[in-house]
Write an enzyme that holds these catalytic residues in place. Structure first.
Site, short mmCIF file in Angstrom:
data_model
loop_
_atom_site.label_atom_id
_atom_site.label_comp_id
_atom_site.label_asym_id
_atom_site.label_seq_id
_atom_site.Cartn_x
_atom_site.Cartn_y
_atom_site.Cartn_z
CG ASP A 155 17.97 16.86 -13.99
OD1 ASP A 155 18.84 17.74 -13.90
OD2 ASP A 155 18.12 15.82 -14.66
CG ASP A 211 25.00 14.73 -16.14
OD1 ASP A 211 24.70 15.58 -15.28
OD2 ASP A 211 24.18 14.17 -16.87
C1 GLA Z 1 20.68 15.25 -16.12
C2 GLA Z 1 21.20 14.82 -14.75
C3 GLA Z 1 21.59 13.35 -14.80
C4 GLA Z 1 20.39 12.51 -15.19
C5 GLA Z 1 19.83 12.99 -16.54
C6 GLA Z 1 18.50 12.33 -16.87
O1 GLA Z 1 21.67 15.22 -17.07
O2 GLA Z 1 22.28 15.61 -14.38
O3 GLA Z 1 22.11 12.94 -13.55
O4 GLA Z 1 19.41 12.59 -14.20
O5 GLA Z 1 19.61 14.40 -16.53
O6 GLA Z 1 17.96 12.77 -18.08
#
Ligand code: GLA
Length: 403
Positions: A155, A211
Site C-alpha cells: 500500500d 478504493d
Molecule cells: C488502502 C487500500 C485498501 C486497503 C486499506 C487498508 O485504502 O487502498 O485497499 O488495503 O488501505 O487500510
C-alpha cells in the site's frame, strides 16, 4: 570514418542503447501470467482479520467450488500486526488475531492447495496506522518469505518526503526477489503517479484508482474516495495498452456480494472486471454467500475471458449515452463483448462483428456467457439490457461448438 570503424561505432551504439533501454532490474518473477484470482479480507471485514477467518475462508474457497474455478490466493489485508515492531525490528503478528502467527496460517492454507497473501505499506505506516515497511524492506521481505507468504499487497500510506514512488516500490521488489521465494507483488498506490507507465517492470499488478465501494456510481470526481463501479470503469478506458501477461492494471478488488448491489449489478461488475483482465480478488464473506453470488463468482465462461492466455485487455468500443460497448480480443480469434446499460430503464443495445474487430464471415456463433446458450448471427450482436446490467457474449466467426 572507414566503413569498418563506422560499423564498429554502430555496434557499440546499439549495445549502449540496448543496455540503456533495459531496466537494470526489471521484475522477472515469472508469476501472474494470467491475472491473479483469490480473496482479500478488506472489502468485507476491514480490520476484523484473524487466523480463524482466513482459515474458514480457505475452507469456503474449496467447498464453494471457487478453488476448482481457479481462485488460489487467500489474502490478509491491513491490521494483522501489532502497532510496534519487536526487539529486533521485526513485524509482530497480533497474537489476539493470529495466536499461532502467520506461518501456521500459511501452512493451513497451503494444506488446502491454496496460497497465502499478506499486506504492508511502502511508507512509515500502513493505512490503519500499523508499522510500514519503509526502510525495513529487506527484513520484512525475508520475514514474509520465511512464513511461506506467496503474495504481497503493498500500500501507499505513511508516505514521507525523500523517496519517489518508484524508489519505494522498487526497494520492495528487489527485497522480494532477493528472498528467492516466488511472491506475487501487488502495488497499491491508487493510480497516483500513473503506475501504468512505470509499474510493469516493478510489480505484477498495480492499482489504478482510489478504493472501490459497493455502489454502481458515486459521482465522485476521478480518484477521490469512494469510487463506484462505473467511476472506476471509466478510468480504465485509456489504460488497455499498459497490461500484459505478468503485469496487470488493477481496478481494485471485487465488491460482488457486498452492500446492496443487485444480482444484475454484481453480474455486470464481474463481467467488466473479467473483460479488463482485472485480478479477480473476491471481497465478500465466502463463508456466507448466496447461491446467486456463488454462481456469479464461479461462472467459468466469464472467468475464461479474464484468464485468456493472450492477456489482451478489453477496451471501450463505443459509448452512446447510457449504452456502452466493450470488447476484448481472445487468443483463439474470438472476441468477448459486453453491452452495458449504465442507466435507469431498459435499453436495446447493439453492435456488429466488424465493430468489435472480428474478421468477415458469412455468419458468427454468438455465445451468451450468462445464459450459456449460443445462436448464429449474420453479424449483429444485440440485446435488451435491463437497468444497471450487462449482456456478455463471446463471438466466433463461423460455426463454433462450445464444449
Ligand atoms: C488502502 C487500500 C485498501 C486497503 C486499506 C487498508 O485504502 O487502498 O485497499 O488495503 O488501505 O487500510
Amino acid at each position: 570514418m572507414t566503413p569498418c570503424r563506422t560499423l564498429r561505432s554502430i555496434a557499440a551504439f546499439a549495445l549502449l542503447a540496448l543496455l540503456a533501454g533495459t531496466p537494470a532490474h526489471a521484475l522477472d518473477n515469472g508469476l501472474a501470467r494470467t491475472p491473479p484470482m483469490g480473496w482479500n479480507s478488506w472489502n468485507a471485514f476491514h480490520c476484523n482479520v484473524s487466523a480463524k477467518l482466513v482459515e474458514a475462508t480457505a475452507d469456503a474457497m474449496v467447498a464453494s467450488g471457487m478453488k476448482a474455478a481457479g481462485y488460489t490466493y487467500v489474502n490478509i489485508d491491513d491490521c494483522w500486526l501489532l502497532k510496534q515492531r519487536g526487539p529486533h525490528g521485526e513485524l509482530v503478528p497480533d497474537p489476539a488475531k493470529f495466536p499461532q502467527g502467520i506461518k501456521a496460517v500459511a501452512d493451513y492454507v497451503h494444506s488446502k492447495g491454496l496460497k497465502l497473501g499478506i499486506y504492508e505499506s511502502a511508507g512509515a505506516t500502513t493505512c490503519a496506522g500499523y508499522p510500514g515497511s519503509l526502510g525495513h524492506e529487506k527484513q520484512d521481505a525475508r520475514q514474509f518469505a520465511s512464513w511461506g507468504v506467496d503474495y504481497l499487497k503493498y500500500d501507499n500510506c505513511g508516505d514521507r518526503d525523500g523517496e519517489t514512488y518508484e524508489q519505494r516500490y522498487t526497494a520492495m521488489r528487489d527485497a522480494l526477489l532477493a528472498t528467492g521465494r516466488p511472491i506475487v507483488y501487488s502495488l497499491c498506490e491508487w493510480g497516483r503517479k500513473s503506475p501504468w507507465r512505470w509499474a510493469p517492470s516493478v510489480g505484477n499488478l498495480w492499482r489504478t484508482t482510489q478504493d472501490i465501494t459497493p455502489r454502481w456510481h458515486t459521482d465522485q470526481p476521478d480518484n477521490q474516495y469512494p469510487q463506484g463501479i462505473l467511476d472506476i470503469l471509466d478510468q480504465q478506458a485509456a489504460l488497455s495498452h499498459a497490461s500484459h501477461p505478468g503485469a496487470w492494471n488493477d481496478p481494485d478488488m471485487l465488491e460482488v456480494g457486498n452492500g446492496y448491489l443487485s444480482d444484475n449489478e454484481n453480474r455486470a461488475h464481474f463481467s467488466l472486471w473479467a473483460l479488463l483482465n482485472a485480478p479477480l480478488i473476491a471481497g465478500n464473506d465466502l463463508r456466507h454467500m448466496s447461491d446467486a453470488v456463488r454462481s456469479i463468482l464461479t461462472n467459468r465462461e466469464v472467468i475464461a475471458v479474464d484468464q485468456d492466455w493472450g492477456g489482451r485487455q478489453g477496451y471501450r468500443v463505443h459509448r452512446n449515452g447510457n449504452a456502452d460497448v466493450w470488447a476484448k480480443p481472445m487468443s483463439d480469434g474470438s472476441v468477448a463483448v459486453i453491452l452495458l446499460n449504465r442507466g435507469r430503464g431498459p435499453l436495446h443495445i447493439a453492435t456488429t462483428a466488424a465493430a468489435i474487430g472480428l474478421k468477415h464471415a458469412a455468419s458468427y456463433t454468438v455465445r451468451n456467457l450468462w445464459q450459456h446458450r449460443s445462436h448464429m448471427s449474420r453479424g449483429v450482436i444485440a440485446a435488451d439490457v435491463p437497468t444497471h446490467a450487462v449482456a456478455m457474449f463471446r463471438v466466433w466467426p463461423g460455426k463454433h461448438t462450445v464444449l
